[in-house]
Design an enzyme around this catalytic site. Structure first.
Site, short mmCIF file in Angstrom:
data_model
loop_
_atom_site.label_atom_id
_atom_site.label_comp_id
_atom_site.label_asym_id
_atom_site.label_seq_id
_atom_site.Cartn_x
_atom_site.Cartn_y
_atom_site.Cartn_z
N GLU A 1 -13.03 -1.37 30.36
CA GLU A 1 -12.62 -1.65 28.98
C GLU A 1 -13.47 -2.75 28.37
O GLU A 1 -13.53 -2.90 27.14
CB GLU A 1 -11.14 -2.05 28.96
CG GLU A 1 -10.54 -2.11 27.58
CD GLU A 1 -9.03 -2.20 27.62
OE1 GLU A 1 -8.46 -2.76 26.66
OE2 GLU A 1 -8.41 -1.70 28.58
N ARG B 1 0.13 -0.25 30.91
CA ARG B 1 -0.39 -1.57 31.27
C ARG B 1 -1.52 -1.98 30.34
O ARG B 1 -2.41 -1.18 30.05
CB ARG B 1 -0.89 -1.56 32.72
CG ARG B 1 -1.50 -2.89 33.14
CD ARG B 1 -1.94 -2.85 34.60
NE ARG B 1 -3.03 -1.91 34.85
CZ ARG B 1 -4.31 -2.16 34.61
NH1 ARG B 1 -4.67 -3.31 34.07
NH2 ARG B 1 -5.23 -1.26 34.89
N PHE C 1 -9.38 -7.56 24.60
CA PHE C 1 -9.02 -6.31 25.27
C PHE C 1 -7.96 -5.61 24.44
O PHE C 1 -7.28 -6.23 23.60
CB PHE C 1 -8.51 -6.59 26.68
CG PHE C 1 -9.51 -6.31 27.78
CD1 PHE C 1 -10.86 -6.54 27.59
CD2 PHE C 1 -9.10 -5.81 29.00
CE1 PHE C 1 -11.78 -6.29 28.60
CE2 PHE C 1 -10.01 -5.55 30.02
CZ PHE C 1 -11.36 -5.79 29.82
N GLN D 1 -0.98 5.68 34.32
CA GLN D 1 -1.97 5.37 33.29
C GLN D 1 -3.27 6.12 33.55
O GLN D 1 -3.84 6.05 34.64
CB GLN D 1 -2.25 3.87 33.27
CG GLN D 1 -3.25 3.46 32.19
CD GLN D 1 -3.34 1.96 32.06
OE1 GLN D 1 -4.04 1.32 32.84
NE2 GLN D 1 -2.62 1.40 31.10
N HIS E 1 -6.89 5.97 32.50
CA HIS E 1 -7.83 5.09 31.81
C HIS E 1 -8.63 5.93 30.83
O HIS E 1 -9.11 7.01 31.19
CB HIS E 1 -8.76 4.41 32.82
CG HIS E 1 -9.49 3.24 32.26
ND1 HIS E 1 -10.52 3.38 31.34
CD2 HIS E 1 -9.35 1.90 32.46
CE1 HIS E 1 -10.97 2.18 31.01
NE2 HIS E 1 -10.28 1.26 31.68
N LEU F 1 -14.98 4.43 36.88
CA LEU F 1 -14.43 3.64 35.79
C LEU F 1 -15.53 3.07 34.91
O LEU F 1 -16.49 2.46 35.39
CB LEU F 1 -13.59 2.49 36.35
CG LEU F 1 -12.99 1.53 35.32
CD1 LEU F 1 -11.98 2.26 34.45
CD2 LEU F 1 -12.34 0.35 36.02
N ARG G 1 -4.29 1.54 26.02
CA ARG G 1 -4.94 2.58 26.82
C ARG G 1 -4.27 3.95 26.67
O ARG G 1 -4.95 4.97 26.68
CB ARG G 1 -4.95 2.16 28.29
CG ARG G 1 -5.93 1.04 28.56
CD ARG G 1 -5.90 0.59 30.00
NE ARG G 1 -6.98 -0.38 30.25
CZ ARG G 1 -7.21 -0.93 31.43
NH1 ARG G 1 -6.45 -0.63 32.47
NH2 ARG G 1 -8.20 -1.78 31.58
N HIS H 1 -5.75 6.34 36.77
CA HIS H 1 -6.20 4.98 37.00
C HIS H 1 -5.16 4.07 37.65
O HIS H 1 -5.47 3.37 38.60
CB HIS H 1 -6.63 4.39 35.65
CG HIS H 1 -7.16 2.99 35.71
ND1 HIS H 1 -8.21 2.62 36.53
CD2 HIS H 1 -6.77 1.86 35.07
CE1 HIS H 1 -8.46 1.33 36.37
NE2 HIS H 1 -7.59 0.84 35.50
#
Length: 542
Positions: A249, A378, A118, A230, A232, A246, A280, A344
């Site tokens: 990721e 995050r 990730f 955040q 996304h 969404l 992100r 997000h």
């Protein structure tokens, strides 16, 4: 009216996502627990929607120290180091709990839990169950919760926390009909999740309206870093019905490529080392910049392409993504997705200690409603770990709290009843005000910000807060309370954004020039409470 039902318990948990249910499981070891869910426990909230995975160090080549450093760097060093230490050290233990309780994760050929890469992480440490990881975790937690004596109150919305000796002693909640329940508790845990439904385009479920931020603020708690929202990088923008959904990721973790309309892998311009697996905040700004500079699609996004993967890989590793897009007439095995940033996750929230105490006695918090764990940005995969690590800690701390006198303050209840009843005599449809709020936040407090735009947003929010909102019937009072919470949460975001005069993580001010790196920033947390607001200052580290 407000005392039509009175419930007494040792621990009250508000919220039924991953953090709330984990807290209830732990707290049930110490006394009777009541869990209040705005939706159906285990069905609403963001945990069950989480697709990507759960970060935990499980391999010898990885380490908790590296996970901690990845988290701090990804969070632009705004994280609380003590909370990050707890998260990274205990995430593997909580993963072991889930597996012991029956959770089924993908495994390698030698039957170790599989881990995928990730963004922003040196090693593949994101454990997953296909692209339905959150669903698997919630199913496991709910089965475990069923084995406790926890009382679950489904479809009750908490409208206020009840004070006790300067602290919190429970809450008042309304059911779908507008009937009230008073819940008195020795300790109360806020696990209400996020609030990006204050934005026009959001990945959050309909329940993500920021209730916990507003409840905590009104109870006198200190909130930190609320400006850190955040976006996304990859929310669906086409077809229209899929807007905001969404796109996990995991798609990029499995090798998905980001392309502009010229066919360029444009991340080479923004982070040539990490490319699509950058953090992100970097990827979201890159996509937004490509669109703003005219290299986006006609739908206002860029392409996310997995067509170079075999159909079998997509069907096995990304089954939910495949199914969701097929429902909208897009076969991701043969054509790219069109994506753009979408609101997000709120990294800020109630300030907590490592044992999840807030600044208000008797009030604990865990999960997305808290601040400090993720700093200014995050890392994907850290949120699910957060729910389990701090959910357990919050439940344990609240469970160990001493018993208190449980009483009802008649004056407080009378004042609350007058406020709620006044909605029945209002004039403005809450849906109209809600729509204006969401557009205002999207247009003036989004990825790129200026003081002028933020002040415009704050003026609109202030006006909306003063409107005489109308409930058509007692069952619609909840809609009015939700709007009030959304306005409070939006105000906290905007006020905090005005307090931070730097570009850091998810917070970008186009009218501010930042000459330092995040690790040497002279600023710490922003903070807002009923009695104070400001930004911490520190000596820059040379």
């Amino acid at each position: 009216m407000l005392a039509s039902e009175v419930v007494r318990c040792h621990v009250l948990i508000i919220g039924s996502g991953g953090a709330g249910v984990r807290a209830a499981i732990e707290a049930s070891r110490y006394g009777n627990v009541v869990l209040v869910s705005k939706t159906i426990a285990g069905k609403g909230g963001c945990t069950t929607m989480a697709e990507g995975g759960y970060n935990a160090v499980l391999r010898d080549q990885d380490s908790c120290d590296v996970h901690r450093e990845d988290t701090l760097r990804g969070g632009a060093y705004l994280n609380d180091p003590a909370l990050v230490e707890v998260l990274t050290r205990e995430a593997p233990e909580r993963m072991a709990d889930l597996i012991r309780w029956g959770a089924v994760f993908d495994v390698t050929e030698n039957r170790m839990v599989a881990q995928r890469p990730f963004g922003g992480q040196k090693f593949p440490r994101t454990c997953y169950a296909g692209d339905r990881t959150g669903h698997e975790i919630m199913a496991t937690l709910m089965e475990r919760l069923d084995g406790t004596d926890t009382v679950v109150m489904n479809e009750y919305s908490v409208v206020d926390l009840l004070p006790r000796e300067g602290g919190v002693g429970g809450a008042v909640a309304l059911d779908r009909r507008g009937e009230a329940a008073v819940i008195l508790a020795d300790s109360t845990v806020l696990a209400t999740g996020g609030g990006t439904q204050v934005y026009d385009i959001s990945t959050n479920s309909a329940a993500g309206t920021g209730d916990g931020f507003a409840l905590g603020y009104r109870a006198g708690a200190k909130l930190i870093d609320m400006e850190m929202v955040q976006f996304h990088p990859t929310g669906a923008v086409y077809p229209y019905d899929a807007r905001g959904r969404l796109v996990t990721e995991a798609v990029r973790g499995e090798g998905g490529l980001l392309l502009n309309t010229h066919g360029e892998r444009f991340m080479e311009r923004y982070d040539p080392e990490r490319m699509e697996l950058s953090t992100r905040d970097v990827v979201a700004r890159a996509i937004a910049t490509e669109v703003l500079e005219g290299r986006g699609t006609d739908y206002g996004g860029v392409y996310l392409d997995v067509t170079h993967l075999s159909p079998g890989e997509i069907e096995t590793r990304l089954p939910v993504m495949l199914e969701q897009f097929l429902a909208f007439g897009v076969d991701i095995r043969r054509e790219p997705m069109v994506v753009a940033p979408t609101a997000h996750h709120i990294m800020g929230g109630l300030a907590i200690t490592p044992d999840c105490r807030t600044t208000v006695p008797g009030l604990y918090a865990c999960g997305e409603v808290t601040g400090g764990v993720h700093g200014a940005n995050r890392l994907g995969g850290n949120a699910l770990a957060d729910t389990q690590v701090f959910g357990k800690r919050a439940g344990e701390s609240a469970g160990k709290a001493p018993e208190q006198d449980k009483y009802i303050d008649p004056d407080r209840l009378a004042a609350l009843e007058r406020r709620l009843s006044a909605y029945l005599d209002g004039e403005v449809n809450p849906a109209v005000a809600r729509r204006e709020l969401k557009l205002t936040m999207w247009n003036h407090a989004g990825i790129f910000r200026t003081a002028d735009e933020l002040n415009t947003a704050l003026a609109t929010i202030t006006r909306l807060e003063s409107l005489p909102i109308r409930a058509a019937s007692p069952s619609n009072i909840i809609d009015c309370c939700t709007l009030r919470n959304m306005c409070t949460t939006a105000s906290l975001i905007v006020r905090s954004a005005l307090l931070r005069p730097e570009n850091r993580g998810a917070h970008v001010r186009k009218d501010v020039t930042t000459t330092w790196e995040p690790a040497t920033s002279p600023f710490g947390h922003t903070y807002v409470s009923l009695t104070s607001a400001g930004i911490e200052r520190k000596e820059a580290v040379l």
